[in-house]
Design a protein around this motif. Structure first.
Motif: not given
Length: 496
Positions: A439-448
């Motif tokens: 599930n964590a690996v599925a996060v492809q990007s962050f928008k801050v």
């Protein structure tokens, strides 16, 4: 008879009051009384006037400078330090300039920044218009130098502050020294110097990151590659003694060591600031920069001796990318914030403008605050010791963070920034196979998102800003928001 007296008193009362109110007075006595009364009134009236002139005279006689400064303060309020008050002195050589000039050209702004590149000889090729102007250093062949493993160029570079001062340029508050491979972040430099009284004697800079360097050279020295600042009054004292000091400290290796020796004789210690970075490390600087201290980023040095700041980019392109974030929000660059997703037991560390780390586990802030040991010491290439806290990179992939690097920074109409960080995966490294890690690996990007950092906050007691996850239900893209912490708010959540 009593009857006669009563009748007389009743029928002639005026005589009684004449006797009481207006007794018989001689003309000479009347004149004397008038004169005494007049003199008494004059004396009493003169006391306040005397005191006023007495104290006014005392202040103007004993504190004329203070009196004049106070008048000037109200008539002409002091101007805050800005970039025009700084004169840069960059140590370089004619042969190496074309290879290293890109570092200076990244931060130099013609007609805005002031200063000179100081060369050992006249360059044999045309001088680039994008470079700072240059000057030729004076001959130093008559000075003593006995450090067997050093270079005589240390004498020439040590004298840059003296030669810069002797140019007599107007409106200079600070002399800032650096190398030809030093990248300055000038707006943050102005924020740092603006905290100090430029009319006092200040010597400001930072140490080496490697303890072995500090042991050999000094713990109380501002390392020249990271840059250091000397206030005008201190420079005025230094130029009088510098040449004699250079000969006295002929055995010292570097220019910065010679300058510090002279300042020690004057009696001015180093005012340390942790935003000046010598980068006395080898290998990958990622761990160092991702754990930047709570202070404005002022300088980076030795970037030719470490891996590029961003993967798959050259050293200079990496610095360009970091500069793009800095230009969007100077004060926030590399500043850290921490978020927690208690539902999924995730920990997120943001180093704004550079990287995001996602830990699929609960990690304390105390542990996160230490730098990942992706680098080694400068001289011996060892894993320790350093002048800040470090932690090893775990061989277990499940204990290592998932890393995201800056992709771009945008601004919106409300004055906020939106920075995007994309996942970076090293093909050679094995991924964690633990249940739930996917599930964590599925996060492809962050928008801050974040409001622009107010540089005046650096004049207050420092406090790391808080971070919150906006869309905890999403997987592919996580949105974070960085903001000032509320009163009594902690970045570490309370677990039930």
């Amino acid at each position: 008879m009593s009857s006669a007296r009563e009748t007389s008193t009743i029928h002639d009362p005026v005589k009684f009051w004449k006797f009481v109110v207006l007794p018989t007075i001689k003309p000479s006595d009347l004149f004397s009384l008038f004169l005494k009364s007049t003199l008494t009134l004059c004396f009493l009236a003169s006391i306040p006037l005397f005191l006023f002139f007495a104290f006014s005279h005392t202040h103007s006689h004993f504190c004329p400078k203070y009196h004049n400064k106070l008048d000037d303060h109200y008539q002409n309020p002091p101007i805050s330090t800005n970039i025009s008050h700084i004169l840069f002195g960059i140590g370089a050589s004619a042969k190496s300039w074309n290879k290293r000039r890109h570092y200076s050209e990244l931060w130099w702004k013609p007609n805005v920044t002031r200063g000179f590149v100081w060369l050992d000889e006249t360059p044999k090729t045309p001088w680039p218009p994008t470079s700072p102007p240059y000057k030729i250093s004076a001959n130093t062949s008559h000075f003593k130098y006995s450090c067997w493993y050093g270079s005589r160029s240390a004498i020439r570079i040590a004298r840059i502050v003296k030669e810069s001062f002797e140019l007599g340029m107007e409106n200079v508050r600070w002399f800032v020294m650096g190398d030809d491979d030093t990248a300055f972040f000038t707006e943050n430099l102005v924020s740092v110097l603006g905290k100090y009284d430029h009319e006092e004697m200040y010597y400001i800079g930072g140490n080496s990151e490697s303890v072995e360097q500090d042991v050999i050279h000094s713990y109380d020295m501002a390392y020249g590659g990271g840059g250091f600042a000397i206030s005008y009054p201190l420079a005025a004292e230094l130029v009088r003694v510098l040449d004699a000091c250079i000969d006295r400290y002929e055995g010292f290796y570097g220019s910065d060591q010679k300058v510090q020796g002279c300042l020690t004789e004057i009696g001015v210690p180093l005012t340390k600031h942790i935003g000046f970075h010598q980068i006395d490390i080898r290998g990958d600087p990622y761990g160092l920069l991702a754990a930047h201290p709570l202070a404005p980023l002022v300088s980076l040095h030795h970037l030719d001796y470490v891996q590029p700041l961003f993967p798959r980019l050259t050293r200079i392109d990496s610095l360009h990318k970091l500069m793009s974030a800095y230009e969007a929000d100077p004060g926030r660059t590399l500043q850290r914030s921490f978020c927690y997703d208690l539902r999924r037991n995730w920990t997120v560390s943001v180093s704004w403008g550079y990287t995001v780390q996602l830990y699929p586990s609960f990690v304390t802030i105390k542990k996160l605050d230490a730098a990942l040991l992706t680098f080694k010491s400068w001289r011996t290439w060892r894993k320790e010791p350093f002048t800040f806290d470090t932690r090893p990179v775990s061989p277990d992939p499940c204990e290592r963070p998932i890393v995201y690097f800056l992709d771009r920074v945008e601004k919106n109409s409300e004055g906020e920034t939106l920075s995007t960080y994309k996942r970076y995966q090293e093909k050679s490294k094995k991924e964690c196979e633990r249940v739930g890690y996917g599930n964590a690996v599925a996060v492809q990007s962050f928008k801050v998102s974040a409001t622009k950092f107010n540089p005046n906050l650096w004049n207050k007691a420092p406090r790391r800003q808080c971070c919150q996850i906006i869309n905890a239900e999403q997987n592919a893209v996580l949105q974070l928001h960085i903001r000032p912490c509320n009163r009594f708010e902690s970045s570490m959540p309370i677990q039930n």
